[in-house]
Design a protein around this motif. Structure first.
Motif, PDB file in Angstrom:
ATOM      1  N   VAL B  29       0.847  -1.194   0.000  1.00 20.70           N
ATOM      2  CA  VAL B  29       0.000   0.000   0.000  1.00 20.70           C
ATOM      3  C   VAL B  29       0.885   1.249   0.000  1.00 20.70           C
ATOM      4  CG1 VAL B  29      -1.752   1.289   1.275  1.00 20.70           C
ATOM      5  CG2 VAL B  29      -1.795  -1.225   1.275  1.00 20.70           C
ATOM      6  N   LYS B  30       0.703   2.099  -1.007  1.00 19.54           N
ATOM      7  CA  LYS B  30       1.508   3.319  -1.063  1.00 19.54           C
ATOM      8  C   LYS B  30       1.016   4.337  -0.050  1.00 19.54           C
ATOM      9  CE  LYS B  30       3.671   6.651  -4.035  1.00 19.54           C
ATOM     10  NZ  LYS B  30       4.599   6.743  -2.884  1.00 19.54           N
ATOM     11  N   GLU B  31      -0.301   4.564  -0.045  1.00 16.44           N
ATOM     12  CA  GLU B  31      -0.877   5.476   0.947  1.00 16.44           C
ATOM     13  C   GLU B  31      -2.331   5.106   1.159  1.00 16.44           C
ATOM     14  OE1 GLU B  31       0.143   9.749   0.807  1.00 16.44           O
ATOM     15  OE2 GLU B  31      -1.963  10.136   1.247  1.00 16.44           O
ATOM     16  N   GLY B  32      -2.741   4.946   2.402  1.00 15.49           N
ATOM     17  CA  GLY B  32      -4.124   4.567   2.661  1.00 15.49           C
ATOM     18  C   GLY B  32      -4.407   4.435   4.139  1.00 15.49           C
ATOM     19  N   VAL B  33      -5.564   3.877   4.430  1.00 18.55           N
ATOM     20  CA  VAL B  33      -5.950   3.578   5.807  1.00 18.55           C
ATOM     21  C   VAL B  33      -6.308   2.105   5.855  1.00 18.55           C
ATOM     22  CG1 VAL B  33      -7.700   3.928   7.599  1.00 18.55           C
ATOM     23  CG2 VAL B  33      -6.796   5.879   6.347  1.00 18.55           C
ATOM     24  N   SER B  92     -12.617  -2.286  16.442  1.00 15.51           N
ATOM     25  CA  SER B  92     -11.823  -1.934  15.261  1.00 15.51           C
ATOM     26  C   SER B  92     -10.906  -0.759  15.543  1.00 15.51           C
ATOM     27  CB  SER B  92     -12.730  -1.611  14.073  1.00 15.51           C
ATOM     28  OG  SER B  92     -13.338  -0.354  14.232  1.00 15.51           O
ATOM     29  N   GLU B  93      -9.869  -0.661  14.751  1.00 18.07           N
ATOM     30  CA  GLU B  93      -8.998   0.511  14.754  1.00 18.07           C
ATOM     31  C   GLU B  93      -8.692   0.871  13.305  1.00 18.07           C
ATOM     32  OE1 GLU B  93      -7.859   2.538  17.045  1.00 18.07           O
ATOM     33  OE2 GLU B  93      -8.295   1.457  18.892  1.00 18.07           O
ATOM     34  N   SER B  94      -8.541   2.144  13.036  1.00 15.74           N
ATOM     35  CA  SER B  94      -8.159   2.611  11.705  1.00 15.74           C
ATOM     36  C   SER B  94      -6.739   3.137  11.781  1.00 15.74           C
ATOM     37  CB  SER B  94      -9.093   3.732  11.246  1.00 15.74           C
ATOM     38  OG  SER B  94     -10.418   3.256  11.152  1.00 15.74           O
ATOM     39  N   VAL B  95      -5.857   2.556  10.981  1.00 14.03           N
ATOM     40  CA  VAL B  95      -4.450   2.943  11.046  1.00 14.03           C
ATOM     41  C   VAL B  95      -3.996   3.426   9.662  1.00 14.03           C
ATOM     42  CG1 VAL B  95      -2.110   2.172  11.593  1.00 14.03           C
ATOM     43  CG2 VAL B  95      -4.051   1.228  12.853  1.00 14.03           C
ATOM     44  N   ILE B  96      -3.317   4.551   9.662  1.00 18.75           N
ATOM     45  CA  ILE B  96      -2.820   5.134   8.411  1.00 18.75           C
ATOM     46  C   ILE B  96      -1.615   4.330   7.913  1.00 18.75           C
ATOM     47  CG2 ILE B  96      -1.855   7.245   7.387  1.00 18.75           C
ATOM     48  CD1 ILE B  96      -3.369   8.778   9.707  1.00 18.75           C
ATOM     49  N   VAL B  97      -1.507   4.182   6.589  1.00 16.63           N
ATOM     50  CA  VAL B  97      -0.395   3.451   5.987  1.00 16.63           C
ATOM     51  C   VAL B  97       0.310   4.361   4.980  1.00 16.63           C
ATOM     52  CG1 VAL B  97       0.297   1.358   4.756  1.00 16.63           C
ATOM     53  CG2 VAL B  97      -1.816   1.358   6.095  1.00 16.63           C
ATOM     54  N   LYS B  98       1.627   4.347   5.000  1.00 16.48           N
ATOM     55  CA  LYS B  98       2.400   5.124   4.021  1.00 16.48           C
ATOM     56  C   LYS B  98       3.605   4.316   3.572  1.00 16.48           C
ATOM     57  CE  LYS B  98       4.564   9.582   3.182  1.00 16.48           C
ATOM     58  NZ  LYS B  98       3.973   9.737   1.845  1.00 16.48           N
ATOM     59  N   ASP B  99       3.756   4.164   2.252  1.00 19.10           N
ATOM     60  CA  ASP B  99       4.879   3.408   1.678  1.00 19.10           C
ATOM     61  C   ASP B  99       5.023   2.028   2.328  1.00 19.10           C
ATOM     62  OD1 ASP B  99       5.405   5.566   0.008  1.00 19.10           O
ATOM     63  OD2 ASP B  99       6.733   6.506   1.471  1.00 19.10           O
ATOM     64  N   GLY B 100       3.906   1.365   2.514  1.00 19.92           N
ATOM     65  CA  GLY B 100       3.925   0.000   3.038  1.00 19.92           C
ATOM     66  C   GLY B 100       4.170  -0.123   4.525  1.00 19.92           C
TER      67      GLY B 100
END
Lengths: 127, 127, 127
Positions: B29-33, B92-100
């Motif tokens: 994942v490049k950028e997401g949640v 649940s938890e929502s966690v931000i993802v950047k560059d994997g």
């Protein structure tokens, strides 16, 4: 987009209204969800009433009554209560955005919940 | 993408660090949640300190003090405390993802919170 | 898409199962996450067991034991307990959707958690 801003807290336990800071960062979003994330383990994010400051006081007072600062915890840093409150309240909120505005109820504000201040803290958002 | 993995728990109350399992699944994942979801009603997902194991102990100890196993509940299966803890912590938890990589604070780990183990549990993620 | 529906509550404290209402609104979603949001400061959204109604009773009973209605709060409207419960439970949940169905565990239902009813309430969803 991932963005962040800082929050300075002045008390050990404090609710800092960050609604306008979050809204400013999503003003170009036509429709989406913004994840508001606290990257700290002794703080949290919550949404509650922004009108009467007594609500903030009551929330913090009751949390400290439920989870006192000293109660025979094992963690040596003296802030186990802060960690416990962080997990009870939760470190993120998902807020709907429409036409650059946060879709909140009339009385809702987004709060950075400090449980081990005063400190300089970060809030990360993603939309 | 929706993915899932299993978690084996060994205690009735236990925090199992699932950070690396989640991160492995979002490495492209490049950028997401990423939504980290617990499909059980007597367990939860939380984010808290991963360094000192005493923090985990204190969280579980205090939760069991606030919500004891036996307290005159009506539910006949003897695990009302587990259900109540699940709603207090949240599934649940929502966690931000950047560059994997998961965008977490220095001290943050993602935990599967078991409140009625030992069991074989599932975690579902979506990014 | 942002959609909403209303919920009428009949008690001061009540868990209203809104699973089918949410699922109806996401039936055209092939794969995604639905944010279920409560725009009120004295209510919340939670996910817990939908089978045995005693679980709902036990959750509400224990929450009111932890956070009694009257306990020397400062907020003058007499519903500080409702605000505190709202922050403890949280005003949103993120639920994964696949082929128009909510990806929930066998026993999970989504509840609107009323803590200051009876009232006519709103639930906003975004997918």
């Amino acid at each position: 987009m991932i963005k962040e801003f800082s929050v300075n807290t002045n008390e050990r336990n404090e609710l800092v209204d960050i609604t306008s800071k979050v809204e400013e960062l999503v003003k170009d979003v036509k429709e989406g969800v913004v994840t508001v994330f606290c990257p700290h383990t002794t703080a949290a994010i919550t949404i509650n009433e922004g009108a009467d400051p007594d609500v903030k006081k009551d929330i913090l007072w009751k949390l400290s009554k439920l989870v006192p600062k000293d109660e025979g915890y094992e963690h040596s840093e003296g802030n186990s209560d802060s960690h416990i409150k962080s997990s009870l309240i939760g470190c993120s909120e998902s807020v709907i955005v429409k036409d650059g505005k946060l879709v909140l109820g009339t009385w809702q504000s987004i709060y950075f919940a400090e449980f081990d201040g005063p400190r300089n803290r970060r809030v990360i958002i993603k939309y």
